[in-house]
Design an enzyme around this catalytic site. Structure first.
Site, PDB file in Angstrom:
ATOM      1  N   LYS A 104       0.833  -1.200   0.000  1.00 48.28           N
ATOM      2  CA  LYS A 104       0.000   0.000   0.000  1.00 48.28           C
ATOM      3  C   LYS A 104       0.870   1.253   0.000  1.00 48.28           C
ATOM      4  O   LYS A 104       0.643   2.194  -0.764  1.00 48.28           O
ATOM      5  CB  LYS A 104      -0.867  -0.014   1.271  1.00 48.28           C
ATOM      6  N   LYS A 140     -20.768   7.196  17.978  1.00 47.66           N
ATOM      7  CA  LYS A 140     -20.486   6.575  16.680  1.00 47.66           C
ATOM      8  C   LYS A 140     -21.312   5.291  16.492  1.00 47.66           C
ATOM      9  O   LYS A 140     -21.943   5.070  15.467  1.00 47.66           O
ATOM     10  CB  LYS A 140     -18.989   6.264  16.576  1.00 47.66           C
ATOM     11  N   LYS A 181     -22.311  -1.242  -1.754  1.00 44.55           N
ATOM     12  CA  LYS A 181     -23.173  -0.151  -2.210  1.00 44.55           C
ATOM     13  C   LYS A 181     -22.484   0.500  -3.391  1.00 44.55           C
ATOM     14  O   LYS A 181     -21.345   0.147  -3.724  1.00 44.55           O
ATOM     15  CB  LYS A 181     -23.426   0.854  -1.095  1.00 44.55           C
ATOM     16  N   LYS A 215     -20.603  -4.921  11.463  1.00 45.09           N
ATOM     17  CA  LYS A 215     -19.722  -5.117  12.625  1.00 45.09           C
ATOM     18  C   LYS A 215     -20.098  -4.162  13.764  1.00 45.09           C
ATOM     19  O   LYS A 215     -19.992  -4.520  14.929  1.00 45.09           O
ATOM     20  CB  LYS A 215     -18.256  -4.981  12.228  1.00 45.09           C
ATOM     21  N   THR A 234     -11.071  -2.211  12.994  1.00 44.25           N
ATOM     22  CA  THR A 234     -11.621  -2.799  14.227  1.00 44.25           C
ATOM     23  C   THR A 234     -12.682  -3.823  13.822  1.00 44.25           C
ATOM     24  O   THR A 234     -13.870  -3.624  14.055  1.00 44.25           O
ATOM     25  CB  THR A 234     -12.244  -1.718  15.138  1.00 44.25           C
ATOM     26  N   PHE A 249     -31.933   6.597   4.023  1.00 44.05           N
ATOM     27  CA  PHE A 249     -31.892   5.256   4.626  1.00 44.05           C
ATOM     28  C   PHE A 249     -33.289   4.644   4.732  1.00 44.05           C
ATOM     29  O   PHE A 249     -33.610   3.960   5.677  1.00 44.05           O
ATOM     30  CB  PHE A 249     -31.163   5.275   5.981  1.00 44.05           C
ATOM     31  N   CYS A 255     -18.904  -1.337   7.988  1.00 45.53           N
ATOM     32  CA  CYS A 255     -19.289  -0.690   9.249  1.00 45.53           C
ATOM     33  C   CYS A 255     -20.571  -1.231   9.882  1.00 45.53           C
ATOM     34  O   CYS A 255     -20.525  -1.729  11.006  1.00 45.53           O
ATOM     35  CB  CYS A 255     -19.414   0.820   9.039  1.00 45.53           C
ATOM     36  N   ARG A 283     -18.748   8.489   4.729  1.00 41.72           N
ATOM     37  CA  ARG A 283     -19.309   7.324   4.037  1.00 41.72           C
ATOM     38  C   ARG A 283     -18.423   7.000   2.850  1.00 41.72           C
ATOM     39  O   ARG A 283     -18.009   7.914   2.131  1.00 41.72           O
ATOM     40  CB  ARG A 283     -20.715   7.634   3.497  1.00 41.72           C
TER      41      ARG A 283
HETATM   42  P1  NAD Z   1      -9.042  -0.478   6.462  1.00 42.14           P
HETATM   43  O1  NAD Z   1      -9.003  -1.908   6.771  1.00 42.14           O
HETATM   44  O2  NAD Z   1      -9.409  -0.012   5.094  1.00 42.14           O
HETATM   45  O3  NAD Z   1      -7.642   0.197   6.816  1.00 42.14           O
HETATM   46  C1  NAD Z   1      -6.914  -0.046   7.989  1.00 42.14           C
HETATM   47  C2  NAD Z   1      -5.431   0.115   7.648  1.00 42.14           C
HETATM   48  O4  NAD Z   1      -4.677   0.121   8.872  1.00 42.14           O
HETATM   49  C3  NAD Z   1      -4.870  -1.036   6.821  1.00 42.14           C
HETATM   50  O5  NAD Z   1      -4.265  -0.504   5.651  1.00 42.14           O
HETATM   51  C4  NAD Z   1      -3.812  -1.698   7.735  1.00 42.14           C
HETATM   52  O6  NAD Z   1      -2.708  -2.194   7.031  1.00 42.14           O
HETATM   53  C5  NAD Z   1      -3.445  -0.526   8.631  1.00 42.14           C
HETATM   54  N1  NAD Z   1      -2.854  -0.901   9.933  1.00 42.14           N
HETATM   55  C6  NAD Z   1      -3.346  -1.763  10.862  1.00 42.14           C
HETATM   56  N2  NAD Z   1      -2.540  -1.792  11.940  1.00 42.14           N
HETATM   57  C7  NAD Z   1      -1.521  -0.941  11.697  1.00 42.14           C
HETATM   58  C8  NAD Z   1      -0.371  -0.524  12.435  1.00 42.14           C
HETATM   59  N3  NAD Z   1      -0.116  -0.990  13.658  1.00 42.14           N
HETATM   60  N4  NAD Z   1       0.460   0.362  11.862  1.00 42.14           N
HETATM   61  C9  NAD Z   1       0.217   0.845  10.640  1.00 42.14           C
HETATM   62  N5  NAD Z   1      -0.855   0.511   9.889  1.00 42.14           N
HETATM   63  C10 NAD Z   1      -1.716  -0.375  10.419  1.00 42.14           C
HETATM   64  O7  NAD Z   1     -10.052   0.156   7.522  1.00 42.14           O
HETATM   65  P2  NAD Z   1     -11.074   1.377   7.335  1.00 42.14           P
HETATM   66  O8  NAD Z   1     -12.244   0.964   6.522  1.00 42.14           O
HETATM   67  O9  NAD Z   1     -10.319   2.605   6.968  1.00 42.14           O
HETATM   68  O10 NAD Z   1     -11.590   1.522   8.847  1.00 42.14           O
HETATM   69  C11 NAD Z   1     -10.734   1.977   9.874  1.00 42.14           C
HETATM   70  C12 NAD Z   1     -11.586   2.280  11.088  1.00 42.14           C
HETATM   71  O11 NAD Z   1     -12.471   3.372  10.801  1.00 42.14           O
HETATM   72  C13 NAD Z   1     -12.485   1.129  11.539  1.00 42.14           C
HETATM   73  O12 NAD Z   1     -12.599   1.165  12.939  1.00 42.14           O
HETATM   74  C14 NAD Z   1     -13.818   1.477  10.914  1.00 42.14           C
HETATM   75  O13 NAD Z   1     -14.900   0.950  11.634  1.00 42.14           O
HETATM   76  C15 NAD Z   1     -13.832   2.984  11.014  1.00 42.14           C
HETATM   77  N6  NAD Z   1     -14.663   3.659  10.023  1.00 42.14           N
HETATM   78  C16 NAD Z   1     -14.670   3.210   8.728  1.00 42.14           C
HETATM   79  C17 NAD Z   1     -15.442   3.885   7.787  1.00 42.14           C
HETATM   80  C18 NAD Z   1     -15.484   3.404   6.363  1.00 42.14           C
HETATM   81  O14 NAD Z   1     -16.317   3.909   5.605  1.00 42.14           O
HETATM   82  N7  NAD Z   1     -14.645   2.466   5.939  1.00 42.14           N
HETATM   83  C19 NAD Z   1     -16.186   5.018   8.153  1.00 42.14           C
HETATM   84  C20 NAD Z   1     -16.134   5.450   9.477  1.00 42.14           C
HETATM   85  C21 NAD Z   1     -15.359   4.768  10.405  1.00 42.14           C
END
Ligand code: NAD
Length: 454
Positions: free
Chosen positions: A35, A207, A324, A266, A86, A252, A263, A154
């Protein structure tokens, strides 16, 4: 102000890019070397509208840097935002916080001078307190604060949501943490975005409450759609009639194949687990979860019924595999439930998605990936709309039907009005509507679709 974002996923990358666009110096860290290499070479690992130009312009201006080196990135930062995954803990409902806590340990070792450590990841109530404990233990001498800043963006409109949010929630437990976060979000506060300052515990709950409430609306409208089918009402009329009430709103309230994504599934489960853990079962949420799971499980039954009672030897063309529209994310998408089930029952699956097929190729075996909807439909017994991509709204149903073995469309997103499909050669089945629209000439082997089943 120097900012380090841990995690270059959907949330981390968008946040890092947008903070650098405010003029801050931002370092975005990920432990995934592939990445980081892509980002360093100017390539964006995810599909997110409007993200690329912001990343490129800020990289070129030297304000946005990508690295695997967490130690260096944290040492120079005033604010460290944790945006790691998470996911649901294996075999349980609770959130797996191992990535958050591991990041906390690494930050503790590396921080240098006063540092505000902020959870942007979605984390259960009590996580900020636990993180504080972990960091204090690792660095008893450390000068730091822990804060909670949940993210509401989103996928599909993440950049827009970040730059123009409805509100920013900052959970803090000290004045200096609050002052730092207020400074961080000054560019948004200056545009009159409300900054809601709360305790860390309230921010963490906000949240989950927001996502669970939205998931509840979806589960509600889906069961309402089922009732509409039985009583001869049109869910589109019902949802509009409800949603125009300003107390309710239209968002919604679209029926579909059940909520998915990274999201809602989980987060609903994690909130239910937290409530159980505190001896206060959240029965509404438990019911939302089971209603949504059974909706996804029922999709294959609905398809089977429409194509003649058996899927053995049938070919099903799926339009859309992303959870989506406007994203390449297939985490917890309906496709993950329906594709293996169709295959298990003997159907061959062809699929097209405008941006999610690379992820699909990694997730599914033996799917025929097609260049567009028309090629997916060739020889199919049914075309099934799973994702509400705009590009499907204008499909030429005549052309689509032409190459099919049976001209049948099962539209799990109600992309077409019943008027749109009248007179087309396609037998059309949708959700929560009074009746199917029969094709101009129905073939004898298609089981008539009764109101109340899709
Ligand atoms: P993701 O899986 O797309 O990205 C997480 C990234 O963190 C990965 O690239 C992973 O390699 C990296 N990572 C993990 N541990 C690490 C470490 N110790 N050091 C460096 N990099 C590390 O996750 P996401 O979809 O961006 O979601 C992240 C958080 O945000 C989650 O808790 C999710 O619930 C929340 N969230 C997500 C969204 C969404 O639309 N995806 C929206 C709001 C909140």
């Amino acid at each position: 102000m120097k900012i380090t974002v841990i995690g270059a996923g959907y949330v981390g990358l968008v946040s890092a890019a947008c903070f650098s666009d405010f003029g801050y110096e931002v370092t975005c860290v990920d432990r995934d070397a592939r990445k980081v290499a892509m980002l360093e070479n100017g390539k964006i690992p995810i599909y997110e509208q409007g993200l690329e130009p912001i990343v490129q312009s800020n990289r070129q201006a030297g304000r946005l840097v990508f690295t695997e080196n967490l130690k260096e990135a944290v040492a120079s930062a005033d604010v460290v935002l944790i945006a790691v995954g998470t996911p649901t803990r294996e075999g349980e409902d609770a959130a797996d916080l191992s990535f958050v806590y591991a990041a906390g340990e690494e930050i503790a070792k590396a921080m240098n001078g006063f540092t505000v450590i902020v959870t942007k990841s979605t984390v259960p109530v009590g996580t900020a307190a636990k993180l504080r404990e972990i960091i204090s233990k690792a660095r008893p001498d450390g000068d730091f604060e822990v804060a909670s800043n949940p993210e509401f963006m989103r996928e599909g409109s993440a950049v827009e949501d970040f730059l123009r949010p409805d509100r920013v929630v900052i959970g803090v437990s000290s004045e200096r943490a609050e002052a730092t976060l207020r400074q961080l979000y000054r560019p948004l506060a200056a545009k009159n975005v409300p900054i809601v300052a709360t305790s860390c515990e309230a921010a963490e709950i906000i949240k989950y409450a927001a996502n669970t409430f939205l998931a509840t609306r979806i589960a509600f409208v889906n069961q309402l759609a089922d009732l509409c089918e039985r009583v001869g009402a049109d869910i589109q009329d019902v949802a509009r009639g409800m949603g125009l009430d300003k107390r309710i709103g239209l968002q919604f309230l679209s029926p579909g194949p059940g909520y998915g994504g990274s999201c809602f599934p989980k987060d609903t489960r994690a909130l239910a687990a937290t409530a159980r853990q505190y001896g206060n079962p959240f029965t509404i949420v438990e019911n939302v979860i089971s209603a949504n799971e059974s909706r996804k499980r029922d999709l294959a039954d609905r398809i089977q019924k429409v194509v003649g009672g058996t899927l053995a030897g049938k070919k099903i063309a799926l339009l859309g595999i992303a959870f989506k529209a406007e994203t390449d994310d297939i985490r917890d998408a309906a496709a993950l439930t329906v594709i293996p089930e169709l295959q298990r029952r003997g159907a061959a699956v062809a699929a097209f998605d405008p941006v999610a097929m690379d992820n699909g190729r990694q997730a599914f075996d033996e799917v025929q990936w097609c260049a567009d909807a028309y090629s997916a439909a060739i020889g199919a017994d049914a075309v099934v709309v799973l994702t509400e991509w705009n590009v499907f709204r204008g499909l030429d149903l005549k052309r689509l039907a032409k190459g099919m073995r049976q001209p049948v469309m099962i539209d799990f997103r109600n992309l077409f009005t019943l008027d749109d499909v009248k007179g087309s050669p396609m037998a059309y089945h949708s959700i929560g509507r009074t009746s199917q629209v029969p094709p101009e000439s129905r073939r004898a082997d298609i089981i008539p679709f009764k109101s109340g089943t899709v």
